[in-house]
Scaffold this motif. Structure first.
Motif, PDB file in Angstrom:
ATOM      1  N   ARG A  88      -8.854  -5.742  -4.225  1.00  0.00           N
ATOM      2  CA  ARG A  88     -10.377  -6.313  -4.590  1.00  0.00           C
ATOM      3  C   ARG A  88     -11.273  -5.048  -4.429  1.00  0.00           C
ATOM      4  NH1 ARG A  88     -12.690  -7.784   1.121  1.00  0.00           N
ATOM      5  NH2 ARG A  88     -12.297  -5.554   1.060  1.00  0.00           N
ATOM      6  N   ASP A  89     -11.416  -3.878  -3.583  1.00  0.00           N
ATOM      7  CA  ASP A  89     -12.365  -2.993  -3.838  1.00  0.00           C
ATOM      8  C   ASP A  89     -12.017  -2.314  -4.897  1.00  0.00           C
ATOM      9  OD1 ASP A  89     -13.016  -3.863  -1.210  1.00  0.00           O
ATOM     10  OD2 ASP A  89     -11.923  -2.407  -0.047  1.00  0.00           O
ATOM     11  N   CYS A  90     -10.888  -2.112  -5.330  1.00  0.00           N
ATOM     12  CA  CYS A  90     -10.602  -1.366  -6.618  1.00  0.00           C
ATOM     13  C   CYS A  90     -11.122  -2.054  -7.905  1.00  0.00           C
ATOM     14  CB  CYS A  90      -9.112  -1.436  -6.947  1.00  0.00           C
ATOM     15  SG  CYS A  90      -8.670  -0.739  -8.634  1.00  0.00           S
ATOM     16  N   SER A 135      -7.036  -6.701  -0.057  1.00  0.00           N
ATOM     17  CA  SER A 135      -8.434  -5.965   0.160  1.00  0.00           C
ATOM     18  C   SER A 135      -8.627  -4.636  -0.755  1.00  0.00           C
ATOM     19  CB  SER A 135      -8.793  -5.772   1.482  1.00  0.00           C
ATOM     20  OG  SER A 135      -8.638  -6.851   2.250  1.00  0.00           O
ATOM     21  N   GLU A 136      -7.522  -3.812  -0.635  1.00  0.00           N
ATOM     22  CA  GLU A 136      -7.524  -2.630  -1.556  1.00  0.00           C
ATOM     23  C   GLU A 136      -7.864  -3.031  -3.295  1.00  0.00           C
ATOM     24  OE1 GLU A 136      -5.666   1.758  -1.695  1.00  0.00           O
ATOM     25  OE2 GLU A 136      -5.268   0.288  -0.079  1.00  0.00           O
ATOM     26  N   LYS A 187      -4.666   1.934  -9.408  1.00  0.00           N
ATOM     27  CA  LYS A 187      -5.922   2.253  -9.722  1.00  0.00           C
ATOM     28  C   LYS A 187      -6.226   2.942 -10.921  1.00  0.00           C
ATOM     29  CE  LYS A 187      -6.926   2.345  -4.906  1.00  0.00           C
ATOM     30  NZ  LYS A 187      -7.186   3.098  -3.444  1.00  0.00           N
ATOM     31  N   ASP A 213     -14.837 -12.771   1.447  1.00  0.00           N
ATOM     32  CA  ASP A 213     -15.746 -12.819   0.187  1.00  0.00           C
ATOM     33  C   ASP A 213     -15.272 -13.131  -1.198  1.00  0.00           C
ATOM     34  OD1 ASP A 213     -13.807 -10.662   0.191  1.00  0.00           O
ATOM     35  OD2 ASP A 213     -15.554  -9.201  -0.183  1.00  0.00           O
ATOM     36  N   ARG A 238     -13.752  -4.410  -7.643  1.00  0.00           N
ATOM     37  CA  ARG A 238     -15.306  -4.391  -7.493  1.00  0.00           C
ATOM     38  C   ARG A 238     -15.929  -3.141  -8.039  1.00  0.00           C
ATOM     39  NH1 ARG A 238     -16.355  -7.688  -2.277  1.00  0.00           N
ATOM     40  NH2 ARG A 238     -16.517  -9.666  -3.550  1.00  0.00           N
ATOM     41  N   ASN A 239     -15.258  -1.885  -7.511  1.00  0.00           N
ATOM     42  CA  ASN A 239     -15.979  -0.583  -8.233  1.00  0.00           C
ATOM     43  C   ASN A 239     -15.856  -0.562  -9.685  1.00  0.00           C
ATOM     44  OD1 ASN A 239     -15.985   0.144  -5.455  1.00  0.00           O
ATOM     45  ND2 ASN A 239     -14.004   1.266  -5.501  1.00  0.00           N
ATOM     46  N   VAL A 249      -8.163 -11.294  -8.483  1.00  0.00           N
ATOM     47  CA  VAL A 249      -7.629 -10.220  -7.419  1.00  0.00           C
ATOM     48  C   VAL A 249      -6.052 -10.706  -7.234  1.00  0.00           C
ATOM     49  CG1 VAL A 249      -7.618  -9.111  -5.288  1.00  0.00           C
ATOM     50  CG2 VAL A 249      -9.962  -9.855  -6.516  1.00  0.00           C
ATOM     51  N   LYS A 306     -20.755  -5.310  -8.561  1.00  0.00           N
ATOM     52  CA  LYS A 306     -20.663  -6.128  -7.308  1.00  0.00           C
ATOM     53  C   LYS A 306     -21.135  -7.571  -7.773  1.00  0.00           C
ATOM     54  CE  LYS A 306     -21.989  -2.663  -3.847  1.00  0.00           C
ATOM     55  NZ  LYS A 306     -22.728  -2.221  -2.714  1.00  0.00           N
ATOM     56  N   ARG A 360       0.927  -1.131  -0.002  1.00  0.00           N
ATOM     57  CA  ARG A 360       0.173   0.154   0.011  1.00  0.00           C
ATOM     58  C   ARG A 360       0.874   1.390   0.053  1.00  0.00           C
ATOM     59  NH1 ARG A 360      -3.259  -0.726   5.133  1.00  0.00           N
ATOM     60  NH2 ARG A 360      -1.295  -2.173   5.473  1.00  0.00           N
TER      61      ARG A 360
END
Length: 782
Positions: free
Chosen positions: A199-201, A196-197, A155, A228, A203-204, A181, A208, A146
Motif C-alpha cells: 500500500r505504501d509503495c 501495508s508495505e 518496488k 484506510d 501511495r508514494n 493493493v 494520496k 517481506r
C-alpha cells in the motif's frame, strides 16, 4: 485575419495533443462517500469490464473496449502483468503489445474509466500469477512476503509502472479512478505488514488522493483488511449476494459495496471439460447488484487468449490451464458477442440513465477458413554447444531458462533386472535409453516413477522435460521447473534392495522461442540430424514447418487435434500450447497477424503427431477431450469397505451458506478421508460440496497440496463437478453428484500420507439457499 489565426492555433493544438479527449479533460476526483462511490462529488456506481491487454492483439484493443462500452459498462479493469513487462531482470518493456498506457488512453478516448490492478501478484490463470520466473534464481526467496530481495524488485517494478500510469490518474485528468493493493491475499496468507508495505509503495507512486482498494473473498477479507483502504468482495455467478456482503455490512455499514470480481464463467484446464456458467445466473446477479446500488467488475467481460507460454496452472496438485481464456465470457475469445452478451446488454439498458445504449461495433476482421495443408519440413531438436555439466540435475532456473524444455543425459549403471526410476519432474518428462522411448512421467497425473527394463552398464539415459505454466494460485506459486531433486533407480537384486542415485549429468536447455525453432531448421540443412532419440523415426518429436496461402486475411481457428503436445508459431507469433488430450483442439489466430499470400506455421511437437496436417476452421473447438480414460474416480477397486469401520463423526450439518466445522471427539489418524452423505437438506437434491479442509491437532488447516480424489460413487463430469473440486482452493466450484444417483453418496480423498486429524471444515455451495447441501453425514479417517 485574427479569427483565422486563432482557429489555426486551436487546430494545431488538437493536432499535436495525445488525443482530443485528453486536451478537453480536466482534473477530477473519485472517492468513497456514504454507501456510495463519488465521482467528482456525485454518486457513482462502477460498472467495470475486466479485460487483459496482453491477451488481446494490440490492433484489436479499441474494438474490445467499444464492445465493453456497448454492454453499458463505464469502466475497464486491468491487471498489470509484471512478468510480461520485465521478462529479464532490469529489462523493462512498455512498448507495442505491452503499452499499457496507450490501452488506458484508448479507454479514455472511448469514455471509459480505468481500474488498475498492478499486483505485484495477479493470479489471472497466468504464468506464476504474474510474478517473473527469474525471481526463483534466488532459490531461498520468499514470494509475496517481506523478503528483502522480493520487496526490492517489487518496488522497482511498481515505480516503472507508475512512470507509465501515474500521469493518467483522474486527479491529473486521466481515466484511472482506483488502484488495487496486492490481490486476494487472504487466500495466500495473513500478513498485514506486507500488505501495508505494498500500500505504501503504491501511495508514494500515485499520490494520496487516488483511491486504493483491496479485494478478497467474504470468508477471508478480514485477515489482511487495512483500515484506510476500500474493501471489495470477489464471488461468482449464482452467489448469494446478500450473504457475500453480510460481514462487510456489519463492519462498515456506511461503506460502498463492490464486487471486484464477479465471475462470468471459469477457466479451462487440460484434460477436463470446457467450463460454462448459465447466462441467466450471471445476468440476474448483476441485475440484483445494480438494483441495490452495488458496484461490480465483471471478470471476465472478455477473456482473450494466453498466447505463447503465458497460461498458468492451478493447484493443489498441478492443473495447467489451456491457451484459450474464453472464460465463457459475454464477449468470446475472438471478440464476438455471445448469447450472454445480448442478455446482459438488455438488462444493462435499464441502468443506463434513460440513454440509448452505445452501438455494438463491427468486428475488425471477418472469420475465414483455411483448407487442410501438410507441414512437410521437419527438424529434430537441435543440440547446440550450450551443454551444461553438473553432478546433479539442475532446475531450469539454475540454468537461466525461463520457458521451454531441457534434455538431461547421464550414463547408467548395470541393473540386470527390471527397476523403478523415481524423480520429480516439472512438468512432463519422457524417458529414453539409448534413444529408445521407455515411457513418460506426467506431473498432471501426479506421476513420479517409471518401470525400466534391465540395463547394461554405460547405456545412455536421456530425459526430455517440458515445462508448462508455473502455478498461479496458492502457496505453490514457487514452482521450479525441470528435474527438481534426485533421480533414483531402485531394484531388487539377489533378494537385496539396491538404490542408485544418478550423478554426472549433462543438460541442454531448449528455449521456447521462435528464433530457436528457425535455427533448428537452418542447422538441419547443413548438419547431420542427431541420433539422440528425437529423430523423425522416434515418433516424430521435433519441429515441423508448413505454409498456407491467403487471398484475404481474417481471424481463423487452426485445428491441431492430430498433433501431440507442444507449441505453435504463426508468422513468428507465439500462438500458444497444444495438447491432444483437449479440451481445446484449435488455436485462435488473429487476422491482424496474418497476411495475404504465404503464411508460415511452425509446430514444436514433443510427442509427435498422428498426422502433420493443419486446417483453419470458422469456429473454435474448446470442448473435445481425447483421453485414455474417463476423469471419473469410480473404479470399484478403490471403494473402501467401511461396514466395520468406526466413524470419526456422525451428525447433521446446518442448512444455509457459510463454513461449518465438525470437531471430532478424539484425534483420528489415517491417510484417507471418507465423507458419506446420507441425505441432503432439501429432499431430492443432488449432493454438493464446495470445499473441505481438515484441521490437525494444533487446530490449523492441514496442507491440501498432496490431496487427490481416490473414489467417488457419483460425479457430474459434464460440468467438471468432480471430486477434486472440494480441494481446488476455489469456493465457487463444487463436487456434484449425478442427476438421479441414489443416496448415500461417498467421496474418498487420499491425503498423501498419514495425518492426525481433529476436525473437518465444510463449505456448501455459495448460491442462495446453498443447493445440494448435505444434511446427515458420516465422516471417516482411516
Amino acid at each position: 485575419m485574427k479569427q483565422l489565426l486563432q482557429k489555426l492555433a486551436v487546430a494545431a493544438m488538437l493536432m499535436f495533443a495525445p488525443t482530443a479527449l485528453q486536451a478537453a479533460v480536466k482534473p477530477g476526483s473519485f472517492t468513497t462517500g456514504d454507501k456510495t462511490f463519488l465521482l467528482n462529488g456525485e454518486p457513482f456506481v462502477v460498472k467495470a469490464a475486466e479485460v487483459h491487454y496482453p491477451r488481446i492483439p494490440r490492433p484489436y484493443w479499441e474494438h474490445r473496449i467499444k464492445m465493453c462500452k456497448a454492454l453499458g459498462m463505464n469502466a475497464v479493469c486491468i491487471y498489470i502483468f509484471w512478468n510480461i513487462h520485465e521478462q529479464q531482470e532490469n529489462v523493462f518493456d512498455f512498448t507495442g503489445q505491452n503499452d499499457v498506457a496507450e490501452f488506458c488512453r484508448l479507454a479514455q478516448k472511448n469514455g471509459m474509466y480505468v481500474i488498475v490492478r498492478p499486483g505485484p501478484y495477479v493470479c489471472a490463470e497466468w504464468e506464476m500469477g504474474g510474478l517473473p520466473w527469474w525471481l526463483l534464481k534466488k532459490k531461498d526467496i520468499k514470494l509475496r512476503e517481506r523478503d528483502p530481495y522480493f520487496m526490492e524488485r517489487v518496488k522497482i517494478f511498481e515505480q516503472k509502472v507508475g512512470e507509465q500510469l501515474a500521469p493518467l490518474t483522474i486527479q491529473k485528468g486521466g481515466p484511472i479512478i482506483m488502484v488495487q493493493v496486492e490481490n486476494e491475499y487472504g487466500s495466500y496468507g495473513e500478513d498485514k505488514p506486507y500488505v501495508s508495505e505494498i500500500r505504501d509503495c503504491l501511495r508514494n507512486i500515485y499520490g494520496k488522493e487516488l483511491a486504493l482498494f483491496q479485494c478478497d473473498w467474504s470468508s477471508n477479507f478480514e485477515k489482511n483488511g487495512l483500515d484506510d483502504l476500500t474493501w471489495t468482495m470477489n464471488f461468482g455467478t449464482g452467489a448469494n449476494i446478500d450473504q457475500q456482503f453480510r460481514r462487510l455490512g456489519e463492519l462498515r455499514p456506511n461503506a460502498p459495496k463492490m464486487c471486484s470480481e464477479f465471475w462470468s464463467g471459469w477457466f479451462d484446464k487440460w484434460g477436463a471439460r470446457h467450463e460454462t456458467r448459465p447466462a441467466k445466473d450471471m445476468v440476474d446477479g448483476m441485475d440484483e447488484m445494480l438494483s441495490k446500488g452495488i458496484s461490480f467488475s465483471l471478470y471476465m467481460t472478455h477473456g482473450g487468449t494466453s498466447f505463447g507460454h503465458w497460461a498458468g496452472a492451478n493447484s493443489p496438485g498441478f492443473a495447467p490451464d489451456v491457451t484459450s481464456y474464453d472464460y465463457d465470457a459475454p464477449i468470446n475469445e475472438y471478440g464476438h458477442a455471445t448469447p450472454k452478451f445480448w442478455e446482459l446488454r438488455q438488462m444493462m439498458a435499464k441502468y443506463n440513465d434513460g440513454k440509448k445504449m452505445p452501438a455494438v461495433p463491427k468486428a475488425p476482421m471477418p472469420i475465414i477458413t483455411v483448407p487442410k495443408f501438410e507441414l512437410t519440413e521437419f527438424a529434430p531438436f537441435y543440440r547446440n554447444q550450450h551443454l551444461i555439466p553438473n553432478v546433479n540435475p539442475m532446475t531450469f532456473e539454475e540454468m537461466d531458462l525461463g520457458w521451454g524444455m531441457t534434455y538431461y543425459v547421464t550414463s547408467l549403471p548395470e541393473v540386470p533386472v527390471q527397476s523403478v526410476l523415481t524423480m520429480e519432474a516439472h512438468d512432463y518428462a519422457q524417458v529414453f535409453i539409448d534413444d529408445k522411448y521407455i515411457g513418460k512421467i506426467d506431473r498432471v497425473k501426479n506421476e513420479k516413477s517409471l518401470t525400466l527394463p534391465a540395463i547394461r552398464k554405460g547405456q545412455k539415459l536421456a530425459i526430455l522435460v517440458e515445462a508448462m505454466g508455473r502455478i498461479n494460485f496458492g502457496r505453490a506459486i514457487k514452482d521450479f521447473k525441470g528435474i527438481v531433486g534426485d533421480v533414483v533407480i531402485n531394484a531388487e537384486v539377489d533378494d537385496n534392495e539396491v538404490t542408485w542415485n544418478l550423478k554426472k549429468w549433462t543438460m541442454t536447455p531448449i528455449e521456447d522461442d521462435y528464433s530457436r525453432a528457425v535455427k533448428a531448421f537452418d542447422a538441419n540443412k547443413v548438419e547431420r540430424p542427431l541420433s539422440d532419440g528425437f529423430a523423425k523415426r522416434e515418433n516424430g518429436r521435433g519441429y515441423y514447418r508448413g505454409y498456407f496461402t491467403l487471398k484475404k486475411v481474417g481471424d481463423t481457428f487452426l485445428n491441431f487435434e492430430t498433433w501431440g503436445k507442444g507449441q505453435v508459431y504463426v508468422n513468428g507469433h507465439a500462438m500458444g500450447r497444444i495438447w491432444s488430450i483437449g479440451p481445446q483442439q484449435t488455436l485462435y489466430v488473429p487476422g491482424c497477424w496474418l497476411k495475404k499470400g504465404k503464411n508460415e506455421v511452425i509446430v514444436l511437437d514433443i510427442v509427435g503427431p498422428k498426422e502433420p496436417v493443419v486446417w483453419g476452421q470458422a469456429e473454435p473447438e474448446l470442448n473435445k477431450l481425447q483421453l485414455e480414460k474417463s476423469n471419473k474416480h469410480n473404479n470399484i477397486g478403490d471403494k473402501p469397505d467401511l461396514n466395520s469401520a468406526t466413524p470419526a463423526a456422525t451428525g447433521a450439518f446446518k442448512a444455509g451458506n457459510g463454513w461449518q466445522t465438525i470437531s471430532f471427539d478424539a484425534t483420528q489418524k489415517g491417510r484417507y478421508l471418507a465423507i458419506e452423505c446420507l441425505s441432503t437438506q432439501k429432499e431430492g437434491d443432488r449432493a454438493a460440496i464446495a470445499e473441505l479442509y481438515l484441521q490437525g491437532q494444533d487446530g490449523k488447516r492441514i496442507s491440501r497440496e498432496p490431496w487427490k480424489t481416490k473414489y467417488a460413487n457419483s460425479e457430474e463430469e459434464n460440468g467438471n463437478h468432480l471430486g477434486d473440486k472440494v480441494f481446488d482452493l476455489q469456493e465457487s466450484t463444487y463436487w456434484l453428484t449425478e442427476k438421479g444417483a441414489a443416496q448415500p453418496h461417498l467421496l474418498v480423498i487420499d491425503l498423501g500420507s498419514e495425518q492426525s486429524v481433529k476436525a473437518l471444515e465444510y463449505l456448501p455451495r455459495a448460491e442462495q439457499g446453498a443447493p445440494g447441501s448435505i444434511k446427515n453425514f458420516k465422516i471417516y479417517i482411516y
